[in-house]
Design an enzyme around this catalytic site. Structure first.
Site, PDB file in Angstrom:
ATOM      1  N   ILE A  21     102.453  83.540  30.834  1.00  0.00           N
ATOM      2  CA  ILE A  21     102.873  82.208  30.059  1.00  0.00           C
ATOM      3  C   ILE A  21     102.988  83.172  28.502  1.00  0.00           C
ATOM      4  CG2 ILE A  21     102.672  80.707  28.188  1.00  0.00           C
ATOM      5  CD1 ILE A  21     101.863  79.429  31.463  1.00  0.00           C
ATOM      6  N   SER A  67      98.259  71.957  30.124  1.00  0.00           N
ATOM      7  CA  SER A  67      98.922  72.206  31.742  1.00  0.00           C
ATOM      8  C   SER A  67      99.016  70.665  32.166  1.00  0.00           C
ATOM      9  CB  SER A  67      97.488  72.542  32.023  1.00  0.00           C
ATOM     10  OG  SER A  67      97.495  72.303  33.653  1.00  0.00           O
ATOM     11  N   LYS A  82      91.920  71.503  29.178  1.00  0.00           N
ATOM     12  CA  LYS A  82      93.387  71.160  28.905  1.00  0.00           C
ATOM     13  C   LYS A  82      93.224  69.775  27.934  1.00  0.00           C
ATOM     14  CE  LYS A  82      93.835  75.625  29.963  1.00  0.00           C
ATOM     15  NZ  LYS A  82      94.466  76.069  28.985  1.00  0.00           N
ATOM     16  N   ASN A  99      96.541  80.652  23.645  1.00  0.00           N
ATOM     17  CA  ASN A  99      97.713  79.988  25.262  1.00  0.00           C
ATOM     18  C   ASN A  99      96.361  80.821  26.137  1.00  0.00           C
ATOM     19  OD1 ASN A  99      99.841  80.692  26.868  1.00  0.00           O
ATOM     20  ND2 ASN A  99      99.148  82.872  26.830  1.00  0.00           N
ATOM     21  N   GLY A 116      96.066  85.689  24.626  1.00  0.00           N
ATOM     22  CA  GLY A 116      96.451  85.805  26.451  1.00  0.00           C
ATOM     23  C   GLY A 116      98.054  86.293  25.918  1.00  0.00           C
ATOM     24  N   SER A 122      97.640  70.064  34.795  1.00  0.00           N
ATOM     25  CA  SER A 122      96.338  69.213  35.677  1.00  0.00           C
ATOM     26  C   SER A 122      96.012  67.969  34.303  1.00  0.00           C
ATOM     27  CB  SER A 122      95.706  70.037  35.692  1.00  0.00           C
ATOM     28  OG  SER A 122      95.341  70.481  34.205  1.00  0.00           O
ATOM     29  N   TYR A 124      89.174  73.168  34.070  1.00  0.00           N
ATOM     30  CA  TYR A 124      89.654  73.537  33.521  1.00  0.00           C
ATOM     31  C   TYR A 124      90.710  72.526  32.869  1.00  0.00           C
ATOM     32  CZ  TYR A 124      94.896  76.009  33.230  1.00  0.00           C
ATOM     33  OH  TYR A 124      96.104  76.312  33.259  1.00  0.00           O
ATOM     34  N   ASP A 166      87.665  88.950  22.801  1.00  0.00           N
ATOM     35  CA  ASP A 166      87.278  87.406  23.812  1.00  0.00           C
ATOM     36  C   ASP A 166      87.623  86.108  23.600  1.00  0.00           C
ATOM     37  OD1 ASP A 166      85.603  85.789  25.431  1.00  0.00           O
ATOM     38  OD2 ASP A 166      83.596  87.041  25.433  1.00  0.00           O
ATOM     39  N   VAL A 167      88.313  85.208  23.529  1.00  0.00           N
ATOM     40  CA  VAL A 167      87.787  83.884  22.586  1.00  0.00           C
ATOM     41  C   VAL A 167      86.726  82.863  22.084  1.00  0.00           C
ATOM     42  CG1 VAL A 167      90.956  84.003  21.909  1.00  0.00           C
ATOM     43  CG2 VAL A 167      89.489  82.960  24.284  1.00  0.00           C
TER      44      VAL A 167
END
Length: 255
Positions: free
Chosen positions: A21, A147, A164, A93, A16, A149, A160, A66-67
């Site tokens: 970032i 994150s 994380k 990332n 990414g 989050s 998400y 495409d990870v």
């Protein structure tokens, strides 16, 4: 940044790394002399990032990867080794966000769309890098972008947040398991940052009015906030510093 943070001859992989970032980290690494491999799924962004970073005089190359696809990751990592000879630091990332659907309406398909990239993709990337570092010897650095989050509730974005949190747990395990191989591992717990993934939310008037007063620095993060941190981690200047959850959120979490 020079001397202690001179990365001449160092090879860094940033997934990414063509925007946001990831590009901020890659920018710092290239500025300090590192050769940089970028993985991304957008060929135009990949090309633009390579053009920008190569201006710093280091070797830079991108791969479309495409990870979330195991074959893609293995092929791309092999390509990096063929081109650069080794990988000294790997920044997992790459990530995507959820659709914003209510949890009770979230389908298993949507859940897996996010976790496929954000959790499975991080696992596949870190596994490829760890295998290489262990087999090669000489240590290395693994970094995962997590994150806030994982700390705060993430309504309508549970896939998400779960991904994380899982990534942070993987990194902690790697810090212990790979310590005897000289490999350090850290997760970056990232707060609200101006990226293509977050910009629409950050510039929503209602969101900004509600959240900005809770930002002690009264600004959102920007990709370049991660440049020096990436250099510090990649260069191994921390030595004994490993297994950390490094919070980069302008003190949002503690305010």
């Amino acid at each position: 940044m020079s001397g202690l943070f001179d990365l001449t001859g160092h090879v860094a992989l940033v997934t990414g790394g063509n925007s946001g970032i990831g590009l901020g980290m890659a920018r710092g690494l290239a500025q300090c002399g590192a050769d940089v491999a970028i993985w991304g799924t957008n060929p135009d962004r990949n090309a633009a990032a390579v053009e920008e970073l190569a201006a710093h005089g280091t070797r830079v190359r991108s791969w479309r990867c495409d990870v979330g696809d195991e074959d893609d990751v293995e092929a791309a990592f092999a390509g990096v080794l063929e081109h650069f000879g080794r990988v000294d630091s790997c920044f997992a990332n790459a990530g995507i966000s959820g659709s914003g659907s209510r949890f009770v309406d979230t389908t298993l398909e949507e859940w897996r769309r996010v976790t496929r990239v954000d959790l499975d993709g991080a696992f596949l990337t870190l596994r490829a890098a760890a295998r290489h570092m262990v087999d090669r010897g000489g240590g290395g650095v693994l970094v995962g972008t997590s994150s806030v989050s994982t700390v705060h509730g993430a309504p309508r974005n549970q896939a998400y947040a779960a991904s994380k949190a899982g990534l942070t747990a993987i990194i902690k395990g790697l810090a212990i398991e790979l310590a005897r191989h000289g490999v350090n591992a850290h997760s970056l717990v990232v707060g609200w940052t101006e990226t293509p993934l977050a910009s629409r939310t950050l510039h929503d008037e209602r969101f900004e009015r509600a959240v900005m007063p809770r930002m002690p620095q009264r600004r959102w993060g920007v990709p370049d906030d991660f440049a020096r941190l990436a250099v510090y981690l990649a260069g191994g200047a921390g030595g004994f510093h490993t297994g950390d959850e490094i919070v980069v959120d302008g003190a949002y979490s503690i305010f």
